[in-house]
Design an enzyme around this catalytic site. Structure first.
Site, PDB file in Angstrom:
ATOM      1  N   ASP A  45       0.836  -1.201   0.000  1.00  0.00           N
ATOM      2  CA  ASP A  45       0.000   0.000   0.000  1.00  0.00           C
ATOM      3  C   ASP A  45       0.873   1.254   0.000  1.00  0.00           C
ATOM      4  O   ASP A  45       0.645   2.196  -0.768  1.00  0.00           O
ATOM      5  CB  ASP A  45      -0.922  -0.027   1.215  1.00  0.00           C
ATOM      6  N   GLU A 117      -2.063  -5.245  -3.691  1.00  0.00           N
ATOM      7  CA  GLU A 117      -1.122  -4.507  -2.845  1.00  0.00           C
ATOM      8  C   GLU A 117      -0.070  -5.446  -2.268  1.00  0.00           C
ATOM      9  O   GLU A 117       1.115  -5.088  -2.174  1.00  0.00           O
ATOM     10  CB  GLU A 117      -1.870  -3.786  -1.734  1.00  0.00           C
TER      11      GLU A 117
END
Length: 226
Positions: A45, A117
Site C-alpha cells: 500500500d 497490494e
C-alpha cells in the site's frame, strides 16, 4: 505443476519472482492461513502510493496539489486495483479458505485489491524499488496517461453513456448475471451489453449499482477511454 500454474500469472503481470514463497504468501488470504498476505499488503500500500505520487508529480507538472491528490486517490483506490487484478485473472490464483471460496471471494473487490497490494509489496522484497516502480507503471500506463480531471468527477456509467451517444451508438444494457454470498454480504455480477457494437463486459460489486459502475468501467477500458 504448481510452479507452472503460477508462471501463467507471473507472465500476465510481467514479473517473474525469484522467491516463489513470497508470491504464494501474497496470494494467501487470511481465511486460509495465519501466514497470509496482510503484512505484504501493508507494505505494498505504501509503495503503491509512492510510485503513483511520483508518476503524477513528474508527468502532470502544471497540476496543483489538490488535483494531484484527487488523481492519486482514483488510481490507488480498491476498485481500480480490483480492475487490474481482473485483467490478470488474479482471482483464479488466490489461496482462500473454504468459506471464502463458497461465497465468491475470488471475485470480491476487497480481496482482489488487497492481494494486488500484497503482490506489489512482494515484488519490492523480491527485487528493489526501481524494478517495482517499472512493473507498477506498466500496469497503470493506460490509466495514468489518459486521465482527465474533468472526467474524474463523472461516474463510469455517465462517461460510457456520453461516449456512446457522442458516437451515435445504442445505449448500454445492464442485467444481472449472477448473485453470490449470503444476504448480508452479497456479490453481484453484472453484464453490460452494447447492441450496436455486439460487445459485452462483466462487472462486480457488493450492490447492483456498484457492479453496474464496475461493468461500465470495463467498457471504458475496452474502448481505451478510461
Amino acid at each position: 505443476m504448481k510452479n507452472l500454474f503460477f508462471n501463467k500469472l507471473q507472465k500476465k503481470m510481467g514479473y517473474l519472482f525469484h522467491n516463489n514463497i513470497i508470491l504464494k504468501q501474497a496470494l494467501t488470504h487470511r481465511s486460509f492461513s495465519s501466514k497470509n498476505n496482510e503484512r505484504l499488503e501493508f507494505l505494498g500500500d505504501s509503495i503503491l502510493n509512492y510510485i503513483i505520487s511520483d508518476a503524477l508529480y513528474n508527468n502532470f507538472t502544471n497540476i496543483p496539489e489538490g488535483k494531484l491528490s484527487q488523481m492519486r486517490s482514483y488510481l490507488v483506490r480498491g476498485n481500480t486495483l480490483a480492475e487490474i487484478a481482473r485483467e490478470f485473472c488474479l482471482g483464479d490464483y488466490l489461496i482462500l479458505g473454504i468459506g471464502e471460496v463458497k461465497t465468491g471471494g475470488k471475485n470480491r473487490d476487497s480481496i482482489l485489491s488487497n492481494a494486488m497490494e500484497a503482490i506489489i509489496g512482494g515484488i519490492f522484497l523480491d527485487s528493489n524499488i526501481n524494478k517495482t516502480h517499472e512493473i507498477v507503471i506498466s500496469w497503470y500506463k493506460n490509466r495514468l496517461y489518459s486521465m482527465s480531471l474533468k472526467n474524474l468527477k463523472k461516474d463510469p456509467k455517465t462517461r460510457l453513456q456520453e461516449y456512446l451517444q457522442g458516437n451515435k451508438f445504442s445505449l448500454p444494457q445492464y442485467y444481472i448475471k449472477n448473485i453470490t454470498g449470503e444476504s448480508h454480504n452479497q456479490e453481484f455480477t453484472i453484464c453490460c451489453f452494447i447492441d450496436d457494437l455486439k460487445k459485452s463486459v462483466i462487472g462486480y460489486g457488493k450492490t447492483r449499482r456498484k457492479a453496474e459502475q464496475s461493468a461500465a468501467k470495463q467498457a471504458l477500458l475496452l474502448f481505451n477511454i478510461l
